[in-house]
Write a protein that holds these residues in place. Structure first.
Motif, mmCIF file in Angstrom:
data_model
loop_
_atom_site.group_PDB
_atom_site.id
_atom_site.type_symbol
_atom_site.label_atom_id
_atom_site.label_comp_id
_atom_site.label_asym_id
_atom_site.label_seq_id
_atom_site.Cartn_x
_atom_site.Cartn_y
_atom_site.Cartn_z
ATOM 1 N N PRO A 24 -9.611 -20.190 -22.662
ATOM 2 C CA PRO A 24 -8.810 -19.370 -21.887
ATOM 3 C C PRO A 24 -9.711 -18.753 -20.661
ATOM 4 C CG PRO A 24 -9.603 -18.374 -23.861
ATOM 5 C CD PRO A 24 -10.028 -19.876 -23.992
ATOM 6 N N ASP A 25 -9.117 -18.066 -19.765
ATOM 7 C CA ASP A 25 -9.507 -17.284 -18.869
ATOM 8 C C ASP A 25 -10.799 -16.427 -19.584
ATOM 9 O OD1 ASP A 25 -10.160 -15.281 -16.865
ATOM 10 O OD2 ASP A 25 -8.345 -15.498 -15.735
ATOM 11 N N TYR A 26 -11.741 -16.387 -19.054
ATOM 12 C CA TYR A 26 -12.880 -15.463 -19.587
ATOM 13 C C TYR A 26 -12.451 -14.002 -19.699
ATOM 14 C CZ TYR A 26 -15.905 -19.649 -19.488
ATOM 15 O OH TYR A 26 -16.311 -20.882 -19.929
ATOM 16 N N ARG A 27 -11.986 -13.322 -18.858
ATOM 17 C CA ARG A 27 -11.446 -12.169 -18.670
ATOM 18 C C ARG A 27 -10.567 -11.803 -20.052
ATOM 19 N NH1 ARG A 27 -8.463 -12.206 -13.052
ATOM 20 N NH2 ARG A 27 -7.911 -14.219 -13.842
ATOM 21 N N PHE A 28 -9.773 -12.633 -20.541
ATOM 22 C CA PHE A 28 -9.155 -12.543 -21.562
ATOM 23 C C PHE A 28 -10.023 -12.471 -22.915
ATOM 24 C CE2 PHE A 28 -5.824 -14.631 -18.896
ATOM 25 C CZ PHE A 28 -5.179 -13.302 -18.626
ATOM 26 N N SER A 29 -10.745 -13.493 -22.863
ATOM 27 C CA SER A 29 -12.029 -13.590 -24.124
ATOM 28 C C SER A 29 -12.788 -12.169 -24.062
ATOM 29 C CB SER A 29 -12.824 -14.751 -23.845
ATOM 30 O OG SER A 29 -11.990 -15.625 -23.980
ATOM 31 N N LEU A 30 -13.140 -11.850 -22.874
ATOM 32 C CA LEU A 30 -13.738 -10.211 -22.779
ATOM 33 C C LEU A 30 -13.054 -9.204 -23.261
ATOM 34 C CD1 LEU A 30 -15.948 -11.219 -19.744
ATOM 35 C CD2 LEU A 30 -16.791 -11.230 -21.884
ATOM 36 N N ALA A 31 -11.732 -9.258 -22.851
ATOM 37 C CA ALA A 31 -11.088 -7.890 -23.257
ATOM 38 C C ALA A 31 -10.683 -8.161 -24.684
ATOM 39 C CB ALA A 31 -9.387 -8.257 -22.534
ATOM 40 N N ASN A 32 -10.632 -9.229 -25.339
ATOM 41 C CA ASN A 32 -10.448 -9.456 -26.753
ATOM 42 C C ASN A 32 -11.703 -8.853 -27.320
ATOM 43 O OD1 ASN A 32 -9.521 -10.250 -29.404
ATOM 44 N ND2 ASN A 32 -10.237 -12.364 -29.194
ATOM 45 N N GLU A 33 -12.797 -9.090 -26.894
ATOM 46 C CA GLU A 33 -14.164 -8.594 -27.259
ATOM 47 C C GLU A 33 -14.174 -7.243 -27.449
ATOM 48 O OE1 GLU A 33 -18.906 -9.035 -26.704
ATOM 49 O OE2 GLU A 33 -17.563 -10.672 -26.308
ATOM 50 N N ARG A 34 -13.668 -6.651 -26.134
ATOM 51 C CA ARG A 34 -13.805 -5.149 -26.042
ATOM 52 C C ARG A 34 -12.753 -4.256 -27.043
ATOM 53 N NH1 ARG A 34 -13.659 -6.694 -20.606
ATOM 54 N NH2 ARG A 34 -11.648 -6.321 -20.379
ATOM 55 N N THR A 35 -11.846 -5.016 -27.356
ATOM 56 C CA THR A 35 -10.766 -4.536 -28.217
ATOM 57 C C THR A 35 -11.592 -4.511 -29.867
ATOM 58 O OG1 THR A 35 -8.995 -5.180 -27.011
ATOM 59 C CG2 THR A 35 -8.518 -4.707 -29.461
ATOM 60 N N PHE A 36 -12.397 -5.568 -29.923
ATOM 61 C CA PHE A 36 -12.930 -5.869 -31.207
ATOM 62 C C PHE A 36 -13.812 -4.524 -31.231
ATOM 63 C CE2 PHE A 36 -17.221 -7.080 -33.014
ATOM 64 C CZ PHE A 36 -16.618 -7.357 -34.326
ATOM 65 N N LEU A 37 -14.729 -4.385 -30.305
ATOM 66 C CA LEU A 37 -15.857 -3.491 -30.116
ATOM 67 C C LEU A 37 -14.958 -1.981 -30.384
ATOM 68 C CD1 LEU A 37 -18.013 -4.605 -27.396
ATOM 69 C CD2 LEU A 37 -18.610 -4.608 -29.845
ATOM 70 N N ALA A 38 -13.823 -1.760 -29.868
ATOM 71 C CA ALA A 38 -13.160 -0.607 -30.162
ATOM 72 C C ALA A 38 -12.812 -0.360 -31.372
ATOM 73 C CB ALA A 38 -12.193 -0.463 -29.064
ATOM 74 N N TRP A 39 -12.377 -1.286 -32.191
ATOM 75 C CA TRP A 39 -12.034 -1.178 -33.540
ATOM 76 C C TRP A 39 -13.338 -0.775 -34.342
ATOM 77 C CZ3 TRP A 39 -7.612 -0.684 -36.012
ATOM 78 C CH2 TRP A 39 -6.374 -1.051 -35.531
#
Length: 131
Positions: A24-39
């Motif tokens: 996928p577009d890396y921006r989406f993967s990085l957003a997914n990672e930021r969400t993980f870090l928020a959790w």
């Protein structure tokens, strides 16, 4: 292998996710990672709150203090585990071009935190002492 075991295996071997679908577009993967870090930050806050309740409210009856602390600690543990699972599920869905997975976990977590918070308000207002 069942679906749960396969998903848990991906927690420890995330490189296997690359075997599925397209990148996928890396921006989406990085957003997914930021969400993980928020959790994960939320999980750490819940765990810290559980320890704080246990250590700084000694005047509470042991059962009340332990119940509130264990509620927060359990919510923190579940939040941390859910963070990993959600990250894997979202990453797989993006690679496969599927809709992102939905979850009831935020609602469940919110209810648990609200119940513990209401219990804490009652304790603060009425000074529930352990005698």
């Amino acid at each position: 292998m069942n679906k749960i075991a396969q998903s848990v295996r991906l927690w420890f071997a995330p490189q296997r996710i690359r075997e599925e679908g397209d990148t996928p577009d890396y921006r989406f993967s990085l957003a997914n990672e930021r969400t993980f870090l928020a959790w994960i930050r939320t999980a750490l806050a819940l765990i810290g709150g559980g320890f704080a309740v246990d250590q700084f409210l000694p005047e509470l009856a042991w059962g009340v203090r332990a119940g509130l602390a264990l509620g927060l600690l359990a919510a923190g543990v579940l939040c941390a585990l859910r963070a990993v699972n959600h990250w894997v599920r979202c990453e797989r869905a993006m690679r496969r071009g599927e809709d992102l997975p939905v979850s009831r976990f935020p609602t469940l977590l919110g209810i648990v935190v609200a119940v513990v918070a209401v219990a804490m308000v009652v304790v603060v207002l009425f000074g529930w002492e352990g005698r």
